[in-house]
Motif scaffolding. Structure first.
Motif, mmCIF file in Angstrom:
data_model
loop_
_atom_site.group_PDB
_atom_site.id
_atom_site.type_symbol
_atom_site.label_atom_id
_atom_site.label_comp_id
_atom_site.label_asym_id
_atom_site.label_seq_id
_atom_site.Cartn_x
_atom_site.Cartn_y
_atom_site.Cartn_z
ATOM 1 N N SER A 1 0.820 -1.212 0.000
ATOM 2 C CA SER A 1 0.000 0.000 0.000
ATOM 3 C C SER A 1 0.857 1.267 0.000
ATOM 4 N N ALA A 2 2.037 1.225 0.599
ATOM 5 C CA ALA A 2 2.911 2.398 0.583
ATOM 6 C C ALA A 2 3.429 2.662 -0.835
ATOM 7 N N ALA A 3 3.771 1.615 -1.554
ATOM 8 C CA ALA A 3 4.242 1.773 -2.927
ATOM 9 C C ALA A 3 3.104 2.225 -3.839
ATOM 10 N N SER A 4 1.878 1.879 -3.468
ATOM 11 C CA SER A 4 0.731 2.309 -4.253
ATOM 12 C C SER A 4 0.594 3.830 -4.258
ATOM 13 N N GLY A 5 0.986 4.457 -3.153
ATOM 14 C CA GLY A 5 0.953 5.910 -3.085
ATOM 15 C C GLY A 5 1.970 6.566 -4.006
ATOM 16 N N LEU A 6 3.018 5.850 -4.377
ATOM 17 C CA LEU A 6 4.015 6.386 -5.311
ATOM 18 C C LEU A 6 3.607 6.218 -6.772
ATOM 19 N N VAL A 7 2.712 5.260 -7.022
ATOM 20 C CA VAL A 7 2.298 5.003 -8.402
ATOM 21 C C VAL A 7 1.520 6.193 -8.961
ATOM 22 N N TRP A 8 0.681 6.834 -8.143
ATOM 23 C CA TRP A 8 -0.140 7.951 -8.627
ATOM 24 C C TRP A 8 0.701 9.127 -9.114
ATOM 25 N N PRO A 9 1.632 9.670 -8.320
ATOM 26 C CA PRO A 9 2.406 10.806 -8.854
ATOM 27 C C PRO A 9 3.323 10.426 -10.012
ATOM 28 N N ILE A 10 3.849 9.217 -9.997
ATOM 29 C CA ILE A 10 4.695 8.790 -11.115
ATOM 30 C C ILE A 10 3.852 8.625 -12.378
ATOM 31 N N GLY A 11 2.679 8.023 -12.250
ATOM 32 C CA GLY A 11 1.809 7.813 -13.401
ATOM 33 C C GLY A 11 1.309 9.115 -13.994
ATOM 34 N N TYR A 12 0.754 9.980 -13.151
ATOM 35 C CA TYR A 12 0.242 11.245 -13.663
ATOM 36 C C TYR A 12 1.367 12.179 -14.082
ATOM 37 N N GLY A 13 2.494 12.115 -13.411
ATOM 38 C CA GLY A 13 3.640 12.931 -13.816
ATOM 39 C C GLY A 13 4.148 12.531 -15.181
ATOM 40 N N SER A 14 4.139 11.246 -15.474
ATOM 41 C CA SER A 14 4.581 10.807 -16.796
ATOM 42 C C SER A 14 3.578 11.212 -17.878
ATOM 43 N N ILE A 15 2.275 11.256 -17.540
ATOM 44 C CA ILE A 15 1.279 11.727 -18.504
ATOM 45 C C ILE A 15 1.530 13.197 -18.828
ATOM 46 N N VAL A 16 1.756 13.992 -17.798
ATOM 47 C CA VAL A 16 2.005 15.418 -17.992
ATOM 48 C C VAL A 16 3.293 15.626 -18.785
ATOM 49 N N LEU A 17 4.328 14.894 -18.468
ATOM 50 C CA LEU A 17 5.595 15.008 -19.189
ATOM 51 C C LEU A 17 5.443 14.612 -20.656
ATOM 52 N N ALA A 18 4.731 13.541 -20.917
ATOM 53 C CA ALA A 18 4.515 13.111 -22.307
ATOM 54 C C ALA A 18 3.677 14.133 -23.068
ATOM 55 N N ALA A 19 2.641 14.682 -22.435
ATOM 56 C CA ALA A 19 1.808 15.691 -23.093
ATOM 57 C C ALA A 19 2.631 16.942 -23.396
ATOM 58 N N TRP A 20 3.476 17.338 -22.467
ATOM 59 C CA TRP A 20 4.341 18.497 -22.711
ATOM 60 C C TRP A 20 5.267 18.225 -23.886
ATOM 61 N N TYR A 21 5.889 17.052 -23.891
ATOM 62 C CA TYR A 21 6.871 16.732 -24.919
ATOM 63 C C TYR A 21 6.237 16.656 -26.296
ATOM 64 N N VAL A 22 5.047 16.073 -26.386
ATOM 65 C CA VAL A 22 4.421 15.842 -27.689
ATOM 66 C C VAL A 22 3.651 17.053 -28.183
ATOM 67 N N TRP A 23 2.873 17.711 -27.299
ATOM 68 C CA TRP A 23 1.947 18.737 -27.775
ATOM 69 C C TRP A 23 2.369 20.162 -27.445
ATOM 70 N N ILE A 24 3.048 20.391 -26.353
ATOM 71 C CA ILE A 24 3.341 21.754 -25.934
ATOM 72 C C ILE A 24 4.743 22.202 -26.361
ATOM 73 N N ARG A 25 5.731 21.346 -26.242
ATOM 74 C CA ARG A 25 7.112 21.708 -26.560
ATOM 75 C C ARG A 25 7.299 22.197 -27.990
ATOM 76 N N PRO A 26 6.641 21.588 -28.994
ATOM 77 C CA PRO A 26 6.869 22.051 -30.369
ATOM 78 C C PRO A 26 6.279 23.435 -30.686
ATOM 79 N N ILE A 27 5.445 23.991 -29.835
ATOM 80 C CA ILE A 27 4.838 25.288 -30.117
ATOM 81 C C ILE A 27 5.911 26.373 -30.040
ATOM 82 N N ASP A 28 5.950 27.216 -31.062
ATOM 83 C CA ASP A 28 6.923 28.294 -31.122
ATOM 84 C C ASP A 28 6.344 29.509 -30.397
ATOM 85 N N LEU A 29 6.853 29.817 -29.218
ATOM 86 C CA LEU A 29 6.316 30.890 -28.396
ATOM 87 C C LEU A 29 7.201 32.132 -28.391
ATOM 88 N N ARG A 30 8.166 32.209 -29.277
ATOM 89 C CA ARG A 30 9.054 33.365 -29.279
ATOM 90 C C ARG A 30 8.429 34.518 -30.062
#
Length: 83
Positions: free
Chosen positions: A32-61
């Motif tokens: 159960s203690a390791a289960s608490g680590l799965v949530w931030p790792i899982g959602y953090g990887s979703i956010v990181l992947a979304a940033w890398y694929v959809w947000i990073r390529p946007i030219d904001l300069r």
């Protein structure tokens, strides 16, 4: 609906569902203690992947004077040209 929308929906669905399933499996295995680590790792990887694929390529300069007009040429005359 284009491919980008489908990819976004699928990535979010798989990311959220998979994170929940993995957390449930880890908790049912008695970690159960390791289960608490799965949530931030899982959602953090979703956010990181979304940033890398959809947000990073946007030219904001800011455009430099030598850049082409991103909006295209105006077909109407500006009001300042009539003066």
């Amino acid at each position: 609906m284009d491919r980008g929308d489908i990819a976004l929906a699928l990535a979010l669905l798989v990311g959220v569902a998979l994170t929940g399933q993995v957390a449930g499996l880890v908790r049912s295995a008695g970690f159960s203690a390791a289960s608490g680590l799965v949530w931030p790792i899982g959602y953090g990887s979703i956010v990181l992947a979304a940033w890398y694929v959809w947000i990073r390529p946007i030219d904001l300069r800011a455009p430099t004077p030598g850049d082409a007009d991103p909006w295209g040429a105006d077909s109407e005359e500006s009001p300042e040209a009539d003066r």
